[in-house]
Design an enzyme around this catalytic site. Structure first.
Site, mmCIF file in Angstrom:
data_model
loop_
_atom_site.group_PDB
_atom_site.id
_atom_site.type_symbol
_atom_site.label_atom_id
_atom_site.label_comp_id
_atom_site.label_asym_id
_atom_site.label_seq_id
_atom_site.Cartn_x
_atom_site.Cartn_y
_atom_site.Cartn_z
ATOM 1 N N ARG B 299 36.523 56.145 41.264
ATOM 2 C CA ARG B 299 35.811 55.485 40.179
ATOM 3 C C ARG B 299 35.077 56.489 39.305
ATOM 4 N NH1 ARG B 299 34.004 49.822 43.330
ATOM 5 N NH2 ARG B 299 36.115 48.974 43.117
ATOM 6 N N TYR B 440 41.313 49.204 35.376
ATOM 7 C CA TYR B 440 41.803 49.607 36.707
ATOM 8 C C TYR B 440 40.733 50.279 37.564
ATOM 9 C CZ TYR B 440 43.443 54.172 34.564
ATOM 10 O OH TYR B 440 43.574 55.356 33.911
ATOM 11 N N GLU B 441 41.095 50.509 38.792
ATOM 12 C CA GLU B 441 40.168 51.086 39.797
ATOM 13 C C GLU B 441 38.941 50.192 39.973
ATOM 14 O OE1 GLU B 441 41.710 53.930 41.015
ATOM 15 O OE2 GLU B 441 40.354 53.467 42.666
ATOM 16 N N GLY B 442 39.174 48.872 39.922
ATOM 17 C CA GLY B 442 38.081 47.882 39.943
ATOM 18 C C GLY B 442 37.636 47.617 38.532
ATOM 19 N N GLN B 447 32.631 46.455 38.948
ATOM 20 C CA GLN B 447 31.625 47.530 39.023
ATOM 21 C C GLN B 447 30.218 46.967 38.871
ATOM 22 O OE1 GLN B 447 32.869 50.522 39.745
ATOM 23 N NE2 GLN B 447 34.946 49.745 39.434
#
Lengths: 605, 605
Positions: B299, B440-442, B447
């Site tokens: 992240r 992406y990546e959460g 977040q």
């Protein structure tokens, strides 16, 4: 891409309950009865939803093609969809009856435009440009020009274009180099190249009427040397519109763009051979003025276009969020598998999209109603007062709606998660399409300068102050309504900020030395603040109307409030209490002054 | 697209003058002398600018191609550019020496990552995913797995992927259905389909090591039934990394995306025939935990990636604005033809882009320095304190940097006017590429929930309160510096807002009934406020450093201030006095409560 359903209920709400059919009572609109208006909106919704909208994604994928012979093919189905529009008489709904149109109020025409752009922005650009050509000719063309060109343009058999930009002349049109050389027969021959010509060449209409800014020989440098010319693709040889030879104007290339792929953006070459035959429109040397006559309305239309795309982005995001199952609702609300629309952080995105779109629409339609008053009111002072409001509102409608449309479309992508980034879903296209709207028809920076400079300074802020008075009036009404009192307080605070910032703009802007820099430095935050306050105002009016309807109106289900009004009250609450504060921060931005901006040297890094 | 010049001076400024080389003094970094760091940055800048950046536009145009045989071709030049990177040893710079890397501090590795992503984000994703695989194996792999796979991954001969998402399992990974069936020899056979696999299949490396979330037979439903597996594209038959047969994993399709066209986004089918051979990594049933170990760093990297693209958008916009002649400067500044960079409304866009990018970089590097402390400090309590800060900062760096990157890239398009919408210019690609990073990546919503939920609630806000103390400390230092006192006041006000909002989040968030909804409702505005305040804090520190340097340092031209420090002070002024106020408005958003959000029913419309 999900289907598009035109928000007829919301158009009717704004027209009937917020604007209270105000402009329908004006002279000249006798035939525009509420029933007729309703029927027009319903029919337009069908055209938009059933005919135009299904072609939006395929038009994006296919794009336009420039053939060897210089012709341009638009995407499959676009010609038929355009013809269905023209044959339905839609092209003339906002054009006066004297010119062959139906003379419906601008509030109605604007509503129809929003639907069409929401359905298919790339296709919507074609008639939008034609409307500009009609406007320019109606105001500045000779009687003969009007007789020859307007009937076909109004019925949509021919389309129109606006030829302004050249590589070295974008926001600064004084740099136009295209030449118009007078001929013995009174016509002109044009030589030069124009870029970014929307629907500059295509196969959807019998003829294309180019309106072109060019410079006559010996004309002075700068703005005053520029004249406006009419250059038909095919020469018109007869008063009945019979077409003769192909004129010396060709499409040299079409652009590969971020979005609106279905709209051919052309480079047009005038006079590669003997010169393109053109006819002077209006007075020599007054081309820019003539162009600006119709620019105001074109700018309103671009704002409306942004709202159309924002509406479609809302519908797309809502459909996805109501369908996509992911995660569980909190225990207090059942703790069960749910669609993402049940998660409040997703719901914040959805409400933010919906509320802002509602607000932008309400403001654009308020502006349209003022346009109607400015044109049709019996009383001259009433017309002038409305025009003064229009002048202030138009740059806000154009710039604020389109900036917000980009944000709303981007939020629509976000609601989709990973699917939003995949082109097949359709959310990304809306972002790509929307992104042009803050740029063309005068960049949003130019709009802000127009507002903070010319529009504000020339009357010492009188027109804007009048609007702020109206905002304060709405704030008082809200404050007097117990269930809406919090909105009244918040709206009044926004009005106070706008008043304070207007004073700064007027004081610093009139300084002969630093004025021009101050106007430039503060223009964009000033327009943003004005946009937030004016949109919040309209949503305050909407809240009052919805509140009244909740309490007095009939309900589809007597056991619970009409969900339309409930949602409208939630939209208004969001706009005034959660969106307006972000706009109000622009006051602090302006109060921070312009020192760091003036000192910053981009070239020094 | 204009060339890319890595902002080495700014990296050095942040590392040397703001962070004061703090982490270089940590145990384990003895070799990372200031000279070495400078040399690394200079060399990385060459690779980024000379090798990677020129392929960014062509890679976007060409995209990736899935062949009949299931292989994927990446754009021309990408293989060579990746190999130059791997052969230069860049893949291991942030990896510990015990694993075959160079063990440079994270502040240095992050700086290099930003350069590479700024040069070519699509290509940068390949090593970014490999880094995640290295991290997961280093933490959770068996000694044999480490010995077999890590050397090749660290040198970059093999690349890695992360296989999480399935059509029904996106943000909610508990819904993963891919199965991992144990075999008699201790290995597993995997069956299922994974989507959105970045660099899931390509021809740039000898082998690809897929890390895959899957469910063992009889595993409980939900998160606890999920395990992590290693599935190589080619089976490794020898300890020296010799490759055997192709495993039963194939690329079923690649996505047609809005951006990062040079990065193949694959649907991978596992076990269409006999089953893909895989190996359990770590403990059965703890796959999600193992994945989250490395998620924090991934992240951070996505945040840094956003900053890289923002930096390139700045450079592109500055180059255009300094070149494009349009209009005249005000009389007070000469009244001559000028480039658009001389118009203050354009300059506001440029300064806003530059200042925000500076601020995001400073915060991301501060976070990287805390990562270094968390890993390398001798004292355990120091390590823990740093880790607590990292845990709070990471969701902010990821979400805030990427949201801002999209806005900065969009502003970059706007600076270009009409040219910004034309793909050839390159500005539009940066917007298209950047748009994935908030997803992406959460997603950035995830977040925000991580920050407002887990990270804030578990320690009662202690870690964030510690950071706010530091912000207040910087505000005091600014207030005591006469020329920066206005910044101190503004920063202190931001810190007060964050403190107030944190109290709301802690109070309402801990309510057993409404807590989960309150956290969801306020998460995004809360993260936005935190991002603004923390970035402003770092720019406050930057202003103090630049101010000191202005007064004490040598100047390239003794007659005037060093333009780097002058620009840094203007950036800081803009961030703290013109950007922070917009973030501070999020306090009002949260204080408006969650009633309208909770009542809003998206499905009722």
């Amino acid at each position: 891409m999900t289907p598009y359903a035109a928000p007829v209920r919301d158009f009717r709400f704004v027209l009937e309950e917020v604007l209270e059919h105000g402009s329908l009572a004006l002279p000249g609109f006798e035939e525009a009865s509420p029933d007729l208006v309703e029927a027009v909106l319903e029919e337009a919704a069908k055209l938009a939803g059933d005919v135009w909208a299904p072609l939006n994604a395929s038009g994006d994928r296919q794009g336009c093609t420039l053939r060897q012979d210089g012709s341009v093919n638009v995407p499959e189905g676009f010609i038929e969809a355009y013809q269905a529009y023209a044959e339905g008489g839609w092209n003339g709904i906002g054009v006066g009856e004297a010119l062959g149109g139906q003379g419906l109020p601008e509030v109605v025409a604007s509503s129809v435009q929003e639907m069409l752009h929401g359905a298919n922005m790339a296709l919507g650009l074609c008639p939008m440009l034609t409307a500009g050509a009609i406007e320019a000719l109606a105001h500045h063309g000779s009687d003969a020009q009007k007789a020859t060109y307007l009937p076909k343009l109004v019925e949509g058999t021919w389309t129109g274009t606006m030829n302004l930009t050249e590589p070295q002349a974008g926001s600064d049109l004084s740099k136009v180099r295209t030449r118009g050389v007078p001929q013995e027969d009174g016509s002109y021959r044009l030589f030069g190249q124009k870029i970014y010509i929307t629907w500059g060449e295509h196969d959807a209409a019998e003829n294309i009427i180019h309106l072109v800014l060019a410079r006559t020989p010996d004309a002075p440098e700068g703005n005053k040397g520029i004249s406006l010319f009419l250059v038909p693709k095919y020469l018109v040889i007869d008063d009945d519109g019979s077409l003769g030879e192909r004129n010396d104007v060709t499409c040299a290339s079409i652009e590969h763009k971020l979005g609106i792929h279905g709209s051919p953006t052309c480079t047009l070459s005038f006079g590669e051979n003997e010169g393109a035959i053109g006819y002077l429109v209006g007075e020599e040397g007054r081309g820019l003025n003539h162009m600006f006559t119709m620019m105001n309305e074109a700018r309103h239309k671009v704002g409306v276009q942004g709202i159309g795309v924002a509406e479609r982005a809302c519908q797309q995001a809502f459909a996805f969020a109501l369908d996509r199952v992911q995660g569980k609702s909190p225990r207090s609300r059942g703790g069960r598998e749910c669609t993402i629309s049940d998660h409040l952080d997703v719901r914040r995105m959805l409400l933010s999209m919906r509320a802002r779109t509602d607000a932008l629409r309400a403001l654009a339609l308020f502006c349209a109603a003022q346009l109607d008053v400015a044109r049709h009111a019996a009383d001259e002072s009433e017309r002038e007062a409305a025009q003064a409001k229009v002048d202030v509102l138009i740059p806000v409608v154009k710039a604020f709606s389109t900036d917000q449309a980009v944000e709303i479309a981007s939020l629509g992508v976000q609601v989709h998660g990973g699917m939003g980034f995949i082109e097949e879903t359709g959310a990304a296209q809306l972002l790509r399409d929307a992104r042009i709207a803050p740029i063309y028809e005068g960049t949003n920076g130019i709009q802000a300068l127009d507002l903070a400079g010319r529009k504000l300074q020339r009357d010492g802020g009188a027109a804007l102050a009048g609007l702020i008075d109206d905002v304060e009036g709405t704030a008082r009404l809200l404050s007097e309504t117990p269930e809406l009192a919090a909105l009244g307080e918040a709206l009044a605070a926004g009005a106070a900020d706008l008043t304070a910032v207007m004073a700064i703009l007027l004081e610093q802007g009139s300084d002969p030395e630093r004025g021009p820099d101050a106007i430039q430095a503060y223009a964009t935050p000033f327009l943003s603040l004005a946009g937030h306050v004016l949109c919040a105002w309209q949503m305050g009016r909407a809240a009052l109307a919805a509140n009244t309807a909740q309490q007095t109106g009939s309900r589809p289900d007597p056991g619970r409030p009409d969900p339309f009004y409930a949602a409208k009250l939630q939209s208004a609450d969001f706009v005034i209490r959660q969106w307006l504060p972000v706009g109000r921060a622009q006051r602090a931005v302006i109060e921070a002054g312009m020192a760091s901006l003036a000192a910053f040297e981009p070239g020094s890094l």
